[in-house]
Design a protein around this motif. Structure first.
Motif, PDB file in Angstrom:
ATOM      1  N   SER A   1      11.770  53.853  83.606  1.00 54.80           N
ATOM      2  CA  SER A   1      12.913  54.671  83.214  1.00 54.80           C
ATOM      3  C   SER A   1      14.159  54.171  83.928  1.00 54.80           C
ATOM      4  O   SER A   1      14.081  53.512  84.974  1.00 54.80           O
ATOM      5  CB  SER A   1      12.669  56.146  83.573  1.00 54.80           C
ATOM      6  N   ILE A   2      15.336  54.459  83.384  1.00 56.02           N
ATOM      7  CA  ILE A   2      16.575  54.057  84.031  1.00 56.02           C
ATOM      8  C   ILE A   2      16.768  54.874  85.301  1.00 56.02           C
ATOM      9  O   ILE A   2      16.278  56.002  85.425  1.00 56.02           O
ATOM     10  CB  ILE A   2      17.780  54.225  83.088  1.00 56.02           C
ATOM     11  N   GLU A   3      17.506  54.259  86.282  1.00 56.16           N
ATOM     12  CA  GLU A   3      17.747  54.919  87.552  1.00 56.16           C
ATOM     13  C   GLU A   3      19.213  54.747  87.946  1.00 56.16           C
ATOM     14  O   GLU A   3      19.903  53.832  87.479  1.00 56.16           O
ATOM     15  CB  GLU A   3      16.869  54.315  88.648  1.00 56.16           C
ATOM     16  N   SER A   4      19.688  55.620  88.823  1.00 58.22           N
ATOM     17  CA  SER A   4      21.010  55.473  89.429  1.00 58.22           C
ATOM     18  C   SER A   4      20.843  54.675  90.717  1.00 58.22           C
ATOM     19  O   SER A   4      20.050  55.044  91.585  1.00 58.22           O
ATOM     20  CB  SER A   4      21.627  56.840  89.743  1.00 58.22           C
ATOM     21  N   LYS A   5      21.592  53.561  90.830  1.00 55.77           N
ATOM     22  CA  LYS A   5      21.422  52.665  91.977  1.00 55.77           C
ATOM     23  C   LYS A   5      22.762  52.071  92.408  1.00 55.77           C
ATOM     24  O   LYS A   5      23.694  51.931  91.604  1.00 55.77           O
ATOM     25  CB  LYS A   5      20.481  51.505  91.619  1.00 55.77           C
ATOM     26  N   TYR A   6      22.839  51.736  93.707  1.00 47.03           N
ATOM     27  CA  TYR A   6      23.910  50.880  94.210  1.00 47.03           C
ATOM     28  C   TYR A   6      23.422  49.435  94.076  1.00 47.03           C
ATOM     29  O   TYR A   6      22.392  49.076  94.636  1.00 47.03           O
ATOM     30  CB  TYR A   6      24.235  51.181  95.672  1.00 47.03           C
ATOM     31  N   VAL A   7      24.183  48.626  93.360  1.00 46.05           N
ATOM     32  CA  VAL A   7      23.782  47.230  93.163  1.00 46.05           C
ATOM     33  C   VAL A   7      24.375  46.403  94.303  1.00 46.05           C
ATOM     34  O   VAL A   7      25.538  46.001  94.275  1.00 46.05           O
ATOM     35  CB  VAL A   7      24.244  46.703  91.797  1.00 46.05           C
TER      36      VAL A   7
ATOM     37  N   VAL B   1      22.789  45.937  74.975  1.00 45.65           N
ATOM     38  CA  VAL B   1      23.396  46.459  76.209  1.00 45.65           C
ATOM     39  C   VAL B   1      24.409  45.447  76.730  1.00 45.65           C
ATOM     40  O   VAL B   1      24.418  44.279  76.342  1.00 45.65           O
ATOM     41  CB  VAL B   1      22.323  46.729  77.286  1.00 45.65           C
ATOM     42  N   ARG B   2      25.259  45.930  77.638  1.00 47.21           N
ATOM     43  CA  ARG B   2      26.221  45.047  78.319  1.00 47.21           C
ATOM     44  C   ARG B   2      25.982  45.138  79.814  1.00 47.21           C
ATOM     45  O   ARG B   2      25.930  46.250  80.363  1.00 47.21           O
ATOM     46  CB  ARG B   2      27.659  45.439  77.996  1.00 47.21           C
ATOM     47  N   ILE B   3      25.831  43.980  80.456  1.00 46.13           N
ATOM     48  CA  ILE B   3      25.547  43.950  81.889  1.00 46.13           C
ATOM     49  C   ILE B   3      26.849  44.142  82.669  1.00 46.13           C
ATOM     50  O   ILE B   3      27.807  43.377  82.499  1.00 46.13           O
ATOM     51  CB  ILE B   3      24.881  42.621  82.284  1.00 46.13           C
ATOM     52  N   ALA B   4      26.877  45.158  83.513  1.00 47.70           N
ATOM     53  CA  ALA B   4      28.055  45.423  84.348  1.00 47.70           C
ATOM     54  C   ALA B   4      27.954  44.724  85.694  1.00 47.70           C
ATOM     55  O   ALA B   4      28.948  44.265  86.254  1.00 47.70           O
ATOM     56  CB  ALA B   4      28.217  46.935  84.559  1.00 47.70           C
ATOM     57  N   ASP B   5      26.743  44.652  86.224  1.00 47.24           N
ATOM     58  CA  ASP B   5      26.522  44.020  87.531  1.00 47.24           C
ATOM     59  C   ASP B   5      25.026  43.789  87.674  1.00 47.24           C
ATOM     60  O   ASP B   5      24.215  44.401  86.949  1.00 47.24           O
ATOM     61  CB  ASP B   5      27.038  44.914  88.656  1.00 47.24           C
ATOM     62  N   GLN B   6      24.646  42.888  88.610  1.00 45.77           N
ATOM     63  CA  GLN B   6      23.225  42.659  88.810  1.00 45.77           C
ATOM     64  C   GLN B   6      22.989  41.946  90.131  1.00 45.77           C
ATOM     65  O   GLN B   6      23.883  41.318  90.686  1.00 45.77           O
ATOM     66  CB  GLN B   6      22.635  41.830  87.669  1.00 45.77           C
ATOM     67  N   ASN B   7      21.788  42.077  90.633  1.00 45.99           N
ATOM     68  CA  ASN B   7      21.321  41.294  91.763  1.00 45.99           C
ATOM     69  C   ASN B   7      19.881  40.903  91.499  1.00 45.99           C
ATOM     70  O   ASN B   7      19.423  40.967  90.350  1.00 45.99           O
ATOM     71  CB  ASN B   7      21.502  42.053  93.089  1.00 45.99           C
ATOM     72  N   ASP B   8      19.165  40.510  92.535  1.00 48.32           N
ATOM     73  CA  ASP B   8      17.783  40.068  92.321  1.00 48.32           C
ATOM     74  C   ASP B   8      16.837  41.214  91.977  1.00 48.32           C
ATOM     75  O   ASP B   8      15.710  40.975  91.526  1.00 48.32           O
ATOM     76  CB  ASP B   8      17.267  39.350  93.572  1.00 48.32           C
TER      77      ASP B   8
ATOM     78  N   GLU C   1      29.066  49.009  93.584  1.00 45.89           N
ATOM     79  CA  GLU C   1      29.299  50.376  93.114  1.00 45.89           C
ATOM     80  C   GLU C   1      27.975  51.011  92.669  1.00 45.89           C
ATOM     81  O   GLU C   1      27.010  50.322  92.363  1.00 45.89           O
ATOM     82  CB  GLU C   1      30.271  50.345  91.932  1.00 45.89           C
ATOM     83  N   LYS C   2      27.976  52.345  92.627  1.00 47.74           N
ATOM     84  CA  LYS C   2      26.804  53.049  92.136  1.00 47.74           C
ATOM     85  C   LYS C   2      26.874  53.132  90.621  1.00 47.74           C
ATOM     86  O   LYS C   2      27.884  53.520  90.049  1.00 47.74           O
ATOM     87  CB  LYS C   2      26.724  54.447  92.736  1.00 47.74           C
ATOM     88  N   HIS C   3      25.768  52.753  89.973  1.00 49.59           N
ATOM     89  CA  HIS C   3      25.698  52.767  88.517  1.00 49.59           C
ATOM     90  C   HIS C   3      24.598  53.736  88.086  1.00 49.59           C
ATOM     91  O   HIS C   3      23.519  53.779  88.686  1.00 49.59           O
ATOM     92  CB  HIS C   3      25.406  51.370  87.977  1.00 49.59           C
TER      93      HIS C   3
END
Length: 441
Positions: free
Chosen positions: A42-48, A400-407, A359-361
């Motif tokens: 499921s989707i989650e709220s996270k700081y990337v 979808v559109r990617i706003a930010d990402q990490n590993d 930022e928190k997404h």
């Protein structure tokens, strides 16, 4: 009899239903076994958060060059990279036989050039003597011509004076015819005197020019100066080679330091450039690393980063002092960090790290959930629908559109998803939009 018949019919029907049920179960099992089995999240709220880790090496803050005469053949290297040397230590030795051969060639060249210089000087002396003799003879000729021409002019003047006297004595006593003859003689004497003066003037002018031509400067010739300069250079070179020979062919360190680079090899020859580089002990070391273009987005000049050198149990907070695109590898970026005095030695490895809180997404998934093709990204969401065998699950492709990402996480911007959606993160088989899937247990 009738009861038995009804009983057989009922029994047969029940067997038929059981067979149909068994066939259905088997069909469903076969059908289901061919479907992709998917795992979901499921989707989650996270700081990337972005973490940059870059391995690097400690380098000398400043290097001092060690030079030697060019063209010397190295017999033996006495040091290697990483050695600490002191002033006066032997760095390498020179092949003495080869050195004697080089010095012999220099001495032969000196003798040859010296012969040329001596020949030029002798020829110049002979030329000076010839010129002095020519000048002496030209002046003697000039003086002799002057006396001779003066005599001719004097004789013409006497002849004119005599004709003038004759005309005066005979003027009253002689007839007109005699008077005319004397006048004519006087005129001829005047012409002769003028011709003698003209002849003297031109003759002496030519004689004077011959003297001037002899005294005129010769054409410039730099042969002697060039040879003398070459001779001085050869003698200076020979003196340097002699110094090496006097030192038994040992090339010593002019200062102390850590050997960081060696540009000569055993059996090779020295060049006019540096043969070695020594780290300057008085200048603190630097840490050098390289960043990718992606890493460079999160690290900047003057940023504070953490640095851990091998052998050290603690990280140090340091500042990036230099950051620029690499000239040798375009697309990557070189980073230099000035280390505190007494920290590290050239060649020591370490790791630079830097964490930047993003930022928190509200809509984040793992990278495995996102597929990107030709710059366009999508996820697959598990949906339900009525099928031929009842309710079934299928995969729906959602752009979808990617706003930010990490590993670890990918933040999706304005994605039509909610926390109830089941996002596919893995599958046992290739899935397609609208394709039937099974959920993993």
């Amino acid at each position: 009899m009738e009861d038995k018949r009804k009983k057989k019919i009922v029994t047969g029907f029940m067997v038929f239903l059981a067979a149909m049920w068994l066939c259905t179960v088997i069909s469903k099992s076969i059908y289901a076994s061919r479907l992709p089995i998917v795992s979901t999240e499921s989707i989650e709220s996270k700081y990337v958060e972005h973490i940059v880790n870059a391995d690097g090496i400690v380098v000398a803050g400043e290097k001092n060059p060690i030079t030697a005469l060019g063209g010397l053949r190295v017999e033996k290297l006495m040091v290697q990279v990483g050695d600490q040397v002191e002033e006066g230590d032997v760095l390498f030795t020179i092949d003495m036989e080869d050195l004697d051969s080089i010095m012999g060639e220099k001495q032969n060249a000196i003798a040859r050039i010296q012969t040329q210089v001596d020949t030029i000087l002798a020829n110049e002396e002979l030329a000076r003597q010839r010129k002095a003799l020519e000048e002496q003879r030209a002046r003697e000729d000039y003086d002799a011509l002057a006396r001779y021409e003066d005599t001719l002019v004097g004789r013409a003047a006497e002849a004119y004076s005599q004709a003038e006297d004759d005309l005066g004595e005979q003027h009253d006593g002689l007839g007109g015819e005699t008077d005319d003859a004397l006048k004519d003689a006087l005129q001829q004497a005047a012409y002769a005197e003028a011709d003698a003066k003209w002849q003297r003037e031109n003759t002496m002018k030519d004689a004077g020019r011959k003297v001037e031509d002899i005294l005129a400067p010769e054409n410039e010739d730099s042969s002697l100066e060039v040879s003398q300069l070459e001779l001085a250079s050869l003698r200076a070179d020979l003196a340097l080679y002699q110094d090496v020979k006097n030192g038994n062919g040992e090339i010593r360190a002019a200062r102390g330091g850590l050997v960081t680079d060696i540009f000569v090899t055993t059996g090779g020859r020295t060049s006019d450039a540096a043969v070695m580089l020594l780290a300057d002990d008085s200048v603190p070391c630097q840490f050098k690393t390289t960043l990718t273009q992606e890493q460079k987005k999160y690290v900047g000049l003057n940023d504070t980063v953490s640095l851990k050198l091998d052998g050290s149990s603690r990280e140090k907070e340091v500042t990036i002092d230099y950051l620029a695109e690499s000239a040798s590898a375009p697309g990557s970026y070189e980073v230099y960090i000035n280390l505190p005095e007494g920290t590290g030695v050239p060649g020591m490895s370490g790791t630079m790290s830097h964490a930047e809180s993003g930022e928190k997404h509200s809509c984040c998934v793992t990278p495995a959930a996102v597929t990107t093709v030709d710059g366009r990204s999508h996820v697959y969401v598990v949906r339900e629908r009525e099928g031929i065998l009842g309710m079934e699950y299928y995969a729906e492709q959602v752009s979808v559109r990617i706003a930010d990402q990490n590993d670890y996480f990918v933040a999706l911007d304005n994605a039509p998803l909610d926390k109830e959606d089941r996002i596919i993160i893995s599958s046992t088989k290739t899935i397609e939009n609208g394709g039937i899937v099974r959920l993993s247990e």
